[in-house]
Design an enzyme around this catalytic site. Structure first.
Site, mmCIF file in Angstrom:
data_model
loop_
_atom_site.group_PDB
_atom_site.id
_atom_site.type_symbol
_atom_site.label_atom_id
_atom_site.label_comp_id
_atom_site.label_asym_id
_atom_site.label_seq_id
_atom_site.Cartn_x
_atom_site.Cartn_y
_atom_site.Cartn_z
ATOM 1 N N HIS A 122 14.133 -12.243 22.038
ATOM 2 C CA HIS A 122 12.945 -11.227 22.304
ATOM 3 C C HIS A 122 13.591 -10.149 23.106
ATOM 4 O O HIS A 122 14.529 -10.448 24.032
ATOM 5 C CB HIS A 122 11.754 -11.727 23.320
ATOM 6 C CG HIS A 122 11.098 -10.675 23.712
ATOM 7 N ND1 HIS A 122 9.892 -9.907 23.051
ATOM 8 C CD2 HIS A 122 10.886 -9.809 24.867
ATOM 9 C CE1 HIS A 122 9.507 -9.028 23.566
ATOM 10 N NE2 HIS A 122 10.023 -8.867 24.820
ATOM 11 N N ARG A 175 19.948 -12.802 15.766
ATOM 12 C CA ARG A 175 18.992 -13.433 14.716
ATOM 13 C C ARG A 175 19.489 -14.024 13.330
ATOM 14 O O ARG A 175 19.291 -14.792 12.990
ATOM 15 C CB ARG A 175 17.905 -12.501 14.567
ATOM 16 C CG ARG A 175 16.852 -12.481 15.883
ATOM 17 C CD ARG A 175 15.791 -11.441 15.750
ATOM 18 N NE ARG A 175 14.844 -11.442 17.027
ATOM 19 C CZ ARG A 175 14.038 -10.660 17.098
ATOM 20 N NH1 ARG A 175 13.821 -9.467 16.391
ATOM 21 N NH2 ARG A 175 13.183 -10.845 18.305
ATOM 22 N N LYS A 224 14.167 -17.754 23.403
ATOM 23 C CA LYS A 224 13.379 -18.125 23.023
ATOM 24 C C LYS A 224 13.403 -19.640 22.830
ATOM 25 O O LYS A 224 14.600 -20.563 22.725
ATOM 26 C CB LYS A 224 12.636 -17.838 21.835
ATOM 27 C CG LYS A 224 12.126 -16.598 22.089
ATOM 28 C CD LYS A 224 11.587 -16.006 20.574
ATOM 29 C CE LYS A 224 11.000 -14.490 20.769
ATOM 30 N NZ LYS A 224 10.379 -13.962 19.472
ATOM 31 N N ASN A 246 12.780 -16.858 16.230
ATOM 32 C CA ASN A 246 14.014 -16.021 15.775
ATOM 33 C C ASN A 246 14.839 -15.795 17.041
ATOM 34 O O ASN A 246 15.499 -14.858 17.395
ATOM 35 C CB ASN A 246 13.369 -14.643 15.547
ATOM 36 C CG ASN A 246 12.355 -13.998 16.463
ATOM 37 O OD1 ASN A 246 12.408 -14.255 17.701
ATOM 38 N ND2 ASN A 246 11.638 -13.028 15.989
ATOM 39 N N ARG A 264 18.767 -4.089 21.290
ATOM 40 C CA ARG A 264 17.767 -4.463 20.001
ATOM 41 C C ARG A 264 18.788 -4.411 18.770
ATOM 42 O O ARG A 264 18.703 -5.235 17.877
ATOM 43 C CB ARG A 264 16.836 -3.475 20.001
ATOM 44 C CG ARG A 264 15.894 -3.481 21.029
ATOM 45 C CD ARG A 264 14.586 -2.680 20.851
ATOM 46 N NE ARG A 264 13.652 -3.125 19.552
ATOM 47 C CZ ARG A 264 13.173 -4.139 19.612
ATOM 48 N NH1 ARG A 264 12.905 -5.008 20.385
ATOM 49 N NH2 ARG A 264 12.132 -4.168 18.384
ATOM 50 N N PHE A 270 -0.836 -13.626 14.507
ATOM 51 C CA PHE A 270 0.102 -14.274 14.903
ATOM 52 C C PHE A 270 0.086 -14.512 16.466
ATOM 53 O O PHE A 270 0.958 -15.459 16.887
ATOM 54 C CB PHE A 270 1.591 -13.485 14.550
ATOM 55 C CG PHE A 270 1.470 -12.232 15.460
ATOM 56 C CD1 PHE A 270 2.161 -12.148 16.438
ATOM 57 C CD2 PHE A 270 1.164 -11.078 14.735
ATOM 58 C CE1 PHE A 270 2.216 -10.810 17.281
ATOM 59 C CE2 PHE A 270 1.360 -9.733 15.426
ATOM 60 C CZ PHE A 270 1.854 -9.761 16.529
ATOM 61 N N THR A 292 13.302 -8.389 13.292
ATOM 62 C CA THR A 292 12.416 -9.845 13.123
ATOM 63 C C THR A 292 12.370 -10.380 11.896
ATOM 64 O O THR A 292 12.275 -11.566 11.725
ATOM 65 C CB THR A 292 11.134 -9.167 13.827
ATOM 66 O OG1 THR A 292 11.172 -8.743 14.770
ATOM 67 C CG2 THR A 292 10.058 -10.563 13.891
#
EC number: 2.7.4.6
Length: 138
Positions: free
Chosen positions: A116, A103, A10, A113, A86, A58, A92
């Site tokens: 994705h 993260r 991100k 964070n 994951r 959001f 998150t």
């Protein structure tokens, strides 16, 4: 079972020059990079990618964040790649992140964070197809 999953690095991570560190983390954990591209999303693309969240509070801030700087889209492959990635990503919610996850290492906040990841096989197929054609995945 060998699977493919989508990783997005991100804007908060690309702006802090963390692309290489994140990719190294993934490769060292046994995932293989099958495709990779740097992309500057526009509003329509970001809204389309996150369409399932439209109407949630959001959604608009997430779209604004995702178009604020380039992202890196990556197709990862490996044994149980979806669950494996994951786990490497971490939660998150900042309070639930395990030490050593991507993260925990790099996220700024719940929204910023760093990464994705697809949450299911169905999502992975849809999300990979959003960024890559089949002949771009090697």
């Amino acid at each position: 079972m060998i699977q493919q999953t989508l990783c997005l690095i991100k804007p908060d991570a690309t702006q802090r020059n963390l692309i290489g560190k994140i990719l190294s983390h993934l490769e060292e954990a046994g995932l293989t990079i099958k495709a990779l591209k740097k992309v500057q999303l526009n509003q329509e693309q970001a809204e389309g990618f996150y369409a399932e969240h439209q109407g949630k509070e959001f959604f608009a801030p997430l779209v604004e964040f995702m178009i604020s700087a380039p992202i890196v889209a990556v197709v990862l492959e490996g044994e149980n790649a979806i669950a494996h990635y994951r786990e490497l990503m971490g939660a998150t919610n900042p309070e639930q992140r395990k030490a050593g996850t991507i993260r925990a290492l790099y996220a700024i906040s719940g929204r910023e964070n760093s990464v994705h990841g697809s949450d299911s096989e169905q999502s992975a197929k849809r999300e990979i197809a959003y960024f890559f054609t089949p002949n771009e995945i090697l």
